[in-house]
Design a protein around this motif. Structure first.
Motif, PDB file in Angstrom:
ATOM      1  N   GLY A   1       2.768  -0.599   9.857  1.00 55.58           N
ATOM      2  CA  GLY A   1       3.068  -0.103   8.524  1.00 55.58           C
ATOM      3  C   GLY A   1       4.517   0.306   8.366  1.00 55.58           C
ATOM      4  O   GLY A   1       5.188   0.662   9.343  1.00 55.58           O
ATOM      5  N   LEU A   2       4.999   0.241   7.138  1.00 58.52           N
ATOM      6  CA  LEU A   2       6.288   0.823   6.754  1.00 58.52           C
ATOM      7  C   LEU A   2       5.941   1.964   5.822  1.00 58.52           C
ATOM      8  O   LEU A   2       5.601   1.744   4.650  1.00 58.52           O
ATOM      9  N   ALA A   3       5.997   3.171   6.334  1.00 55.82           N
ATOM     10  CA  ALA A   3       5.390   4.296   5.639  1.00 55.82           C
ATOM     11  C   ALA A   3       6.259   5.549   5.716  1.00 55.82           C
ATOM     12  O   ALA A   3       7.266   5.593   6.425  1.00 55.82           O
TER      13      ALA A   3
ATOM     14  N   MET B   1       0.842  -1.201   0.000  1.00 59.48           N
ATOM     15  CA  MET B   1       0.000   0.000   0.000  1.00 59.48           C
ATOM     16  C   MET B   1       0.871   1.242   0.000  1.00 59.48           C
ATOM     17  O   MET B   1       1.939   1.241   0.613  1.00 59.48           O
ATOM     18  N   VAL B   2       0.384   2.302  -0.642  1.00 58.45           N
ATOM     19  CA  VAL B   2       1.048   3.587  -0.472  1.00 58.45           C
ATOM     20  C   VAL B   2       0.731   4.088   0.937  1.00 58.45           C
ATOM     21  O   VAL B   2      -0.166   3.569   1.612  1.00 58.45           O
ATOM     22  N   THR B   3       1.449   5.101   1.388  1.00 57.10           N
ATOM     23  CA  THR B   3       1.316   5.559   2.775  1.00 57.10           C
ATOM     24  C   THR B   3      -0.112   5.965   3.119  1.00 57.10           C
ATOM     25  O   THR B   3      -0.634   5.607   4.182  1.00 57.10           O
ATOM     26  N   ARG B   4      -0.774   6.677   2.221  1.00 56.44           N
ATOM     27  CA  ARG B   4      -2.143   7.115   2.514  1.00 56.44           C
ATOM     28  C   ARG B   4      -3.061   5.923   2.735  1.00 56.44           C
ATOM     29  O   ARG B   4      -3.914   5.924   3.645  1.00 56.44           O
ATOM     30  N   GLU B   5      -2.903   4.884   1.938  1.00 57.14           N
ATOM     31  CA  GLU B   5      -3.716   3.681   2.107  1.00 57.14           C
ATOM     32  C   GLU B   5      -3.385   2.971   3.415  1.00 57.14           C
ATOM     33  O   GLU B   5      -4.282   2.427   4.080  1.00 57.14           O
ATOM     34  N   GLN B   6      -2.119   2.988   3.796  1.00 61.03           N
ATOM     35  CA  GLN B   6      -1.733   2.378   5.072  1.00 61.03           C
ATOM     36  C   GLN B   6      -2.389   3.098   6.243  1.00 61.03           C
ATOM     37  O   GLN B   6      -2.869   2.467   7.187  1.00 61.03           O
ATOM     38  N   ILE B   7      -2.399   4.412   6.201  1.00 59.86           N
ATOM     39  CA  ILE B   7      -3.002   5.188   7.291  1.00 59.86           C
ATOM     40  C   ILE B   7      -4.484   4.862   7.422  1.00 59.86           C
ATOM     41  O   ILE B   7      -5.007   4.672   8.524  1.00 59.86           O
TER      42      ILE B   7
ATOM     43  N   GLU C   1      14.604  18.972 -18.900  1.00 61.00           N
ATOM     44  CA  GLU C   1      14.452  17.520 -18.897  1.00 61.00           C
ATOM     45  C   GLU C   1      12.992  17.092 -18.712  1.00 61.00           C
ATOM     46  O   GLU C   1      12.273  17.643 -17.875  1.00 61.00           O
ATOM     47  N   PRO C   2      12.528  16.116 -19.503  1.00 59.40           N
ATOM     48  CA  PRO C   2      11.194  15.546 -19.253  1.00 59.40           C
ATOM     49  C   PRO C   2      11.223  14.744 -17.933  1.00 59.40           C
ATOM     50  O   PRO C   2      12.109  13.911 -17.731  1.00 59.40           O
ATOM     51  N   LEU C   3      10.278  15.006 -17.065  1.00 64.24           N
ATOM     52  CA  LEU C   3      10.294  14.421 -15.721  1.00 64.24           C
ATOM     53  C   LEU C   3       9.205  13.370 -15.548  1.00 64.24           C
ATOM     54  O   LEU C   3       8.051  13.580 -15.938  1.00 64.24           O
ATOM     55  N   ILE C   4       9.588  12.270 -14.947  1.00 62.42           N
ATOM     56  CA  ILE C   4       8.632  11.251 -14.511  1.00 62.42           C
ATOM     57  C   ILE C   4       8.446  11.492 -13.020  1.00 62.42           C
ATOM     58  O   ILE C   4       9.370  11.308 -12.228  1.00 62.42           O
ATOM     59  N   PHE C   5       7.261  11.929 -12.635  1.00 65.61           N
ATOM     60  CA  PHE C   5       7.073  12.461 -11.297  1.00 65.61           C
ATOM     61  C   PHE C   5       6.171  11.559 -10.458  1.00 65.61           C
ATOM     62  O   PHE C   5       5.408  10.738 -10.967  1.00 65.61           O
ATOM     63  N   HIS C   6       6.272  11.746  -9.156  1.00 63.92           N
ATOM     64  CA  HIS C   6       5.428  11.027  -8.202  1.00 63.92           C
ATOM     65  C   HIS C   6       4.031  11.640  -8.179  1.00 63.92           C
ATOM     66  O   HIS C   6       3.864  12.863  -8.253  1.00 63.92           O
ATOM     67  N   SER C   7       3.039  10.770  -8.034  1.00 68.27           N
ATOM     68  CA  SER C   7       1.663  11.226  -7.969  1.00 68.27           C
ATOM     69  C   SER C   7       1.445  12.099  -6.735  1.00 68.27           C
ATOM     70  O   SER C   7       1.809  11.720  -5.625  1.00 68.27           O
ATOM     71  N   GLN C   8       0.825  13.247  -6.942  1.00 69.92           N
ATOM     72  CA  GLN C   8       0.563  14.141  -5.819  1.00 69.92           C
ATOM     73  C   GLN C   8      -0.487  13.545  -4.878  1.00 69.92           C
ATOM     74  O   GLN C   8      -0.509  13.862  -3.692  1.00 69.92           O
ATOM     75  N   GLN C   9      -1.331  12.651  -5.395  1.00 69.09           N
ATOM     76  CA  GLN C   9      -2.372  12.041  -4.566  1.00 69.09           C
ATOM     77  C   GLN C   9      -1.877  10.760  -3.883  1.00 69.09           C
ATOM     78  O   GLN C   9      -2.014  10.588  -2.678  1.00 69.09           O
ATOM     79  N   LYS C  10      -1.266   9.849  -4.648  1.00 70.37           N
ATOM     80  CA  LYS C  10      -0.908   8.535  -4.116  1.00 70.37           C
ATOM     81  C   LYS C  10       0.505   8.464  -3.567  1.00 70.37           C
ATOM     82  O   LYS C  10       0.825   7.540  -2.812  1.00 70.37           O
ATOM     83  N   ALA C  11       1.373   9.376  -3.966  1.00 68.86           N
ATOM     84  CA  ALA C  11       2.759   9.371  -3.466  1.00 68.86           C
ATOM     85  C   ALA C  11       3.122  10.782  -3.012  1.00 68.86           C
ATOM     86  O   ALA C  11       4.135  11.351  -3.409  1.00 68.86           O
ATOM     87  N   ARG C  12       2.262  11.314  -2.140  1.00 66.87           N
ATOM     88  CA  ARG C  12       2.390  12.713  -1.732  1.00 66.87           C
ATOM     89  C   ARG C  12       3.719  12.996  -1.037  1.00 66.87           C
ATOM     90  O   ARG C  12       4.289  14.080  -1.189  1.00 66.87           O
TER      91      ARG C  12
END
Length: 295
Positions: free
Chosen positions: A146-148, A129-135, A192-203
């Motif tokens: 959890g490991l969050a 789970m991502v951290t938000r889902e763990q919480i 550079e084109p960036l591959i970024f973390h999701s603001q919702q799921k990987a805040r």
């Protein structure tokens, strides 16, 4: 069908001794009460279990079959109190552990090995789970531990820092930045084109990267929540990505990892997280065991 454990013990003793007198001595009782126990047991079962006359006692075919089941039932009944005590003390049971995909890079295996060593009778169930889902899952009681990534509400959760590491830039091996002989700075990434973390799921990673390495948001071409997805996109030349140093343990083809000049040398944190209120007696023992790892 109703029979008692004492009746089962009496039957087993007679079946093994094939003699009422010896069985009574073994059970430290007299023979008449033992005979009554067997009669009541046969009445409850509804079949004859023993053939007896003045000279000998024999098991009927039904008695042979019932003997195996009687031994099994008695063993379960006698083990039940000890099992309940071990579960109540936290020595045995189930612990549900949530983890982020990035925490599998070296940390999850180490934790599982340590828990297995310290609490061998506690079964660990894993939930990615991502951290938000763990919480959410910790709050609902769906997982125990959890490991969050921080931050966490201190009124609801307790946490302890497990690991701190650097933030790296993952690039394709043919990328010009791969030839740099110094740490990457924000100016190197302007185009550079960036591959970024999701603001919702990987805040956590989203906020961390934005605070450590200010970037033009229009350069983001892909937004994902899992580090492995980022690395595979990098391997296809889709852009560059910010990943924790432990991701370098993964041998993704055509990907190289570069140091980044960040204000804090090791800004990426991984915490062990658990609810302040829990009914699982295995949780305090797990926290106590892991505390030696987290020092």
């Amino acid at each position: 069908m109703t029979y008692s454990l004492e009746q089962l013990r009496g039957f087993i003793a007679v079946a093994e001794e094939l003699h009422f007198g010896r069985a009574a001595v073994r059970l430290r009782m007299t023979q008449p009460p033992l005979s009554r126990q067997i009669q009541k047991l046969e009445a409850a079962v509804g079949v004859q279990l023993l053939e007896r006359d003045n000279r000998r006692v024999r098991l009927t075919p039904a008695g042979h079959a019932f003997l195996n089941e009687a031994r099994r039932i008695l063993a379960i009944a006698e083990a039940a109190p000890a099992l309940a005590q071990r579960v109540s003390s936290g020595m045995r049971g189930v612990l549900k552990l949530g983890f982020t995909s990035a925490s599998t890079f070296g940390h999850l295996g180490r934790i599982l090995d340590y828990l297995n060593l310290e609490l061998p009778e506690v079964h660990i169930e894993l939930f990615e789970m991502v951290t938000r889902e763990q919480i959410d899952a910790l709050t609902a009681g769906d997982i125990d531990l959890g490991l969050a990534r921080p931050p966490f509400d201190p009124e609801l959760f307790e946490s302890r820092l497990l690991h701190r590491e650097a933030l790296l830039l993952a690039v394709h091996e043919d990328h010009p930045l791969a030839d740099l002989r110094r740490a990457v700075v924000p100016a190197d990434l302007v185009r550079e084109p960036l591959i970024f973390h999701s603001q919702q799921k990987a805040r956590y990673f989203y906020d961390l990267v934005v605070s450590m390495v200010p970037l033009a948001q229009e350069r983001i071409i892909h937004t994902v929540s899992q580090v492995m997805t980022m690395l595979w996109l990098v391997s296809r030349g889709r852009g560059v990505a910010f990943v924790p140093e432990s991701a370098g343990m993964i041998a993704v083809p055509h990907v190289e990892y570069l140091r980044i000049d960040t204000p804090i040398p090791e800004p990426v944190e991984l915490h062990v997280l658990w609810p302040r209120k829990s009914d699982n007696p295995a949780l305090p023992r797990a926290i106590s065991a892991l505390s030696f790892m987290m020092h």
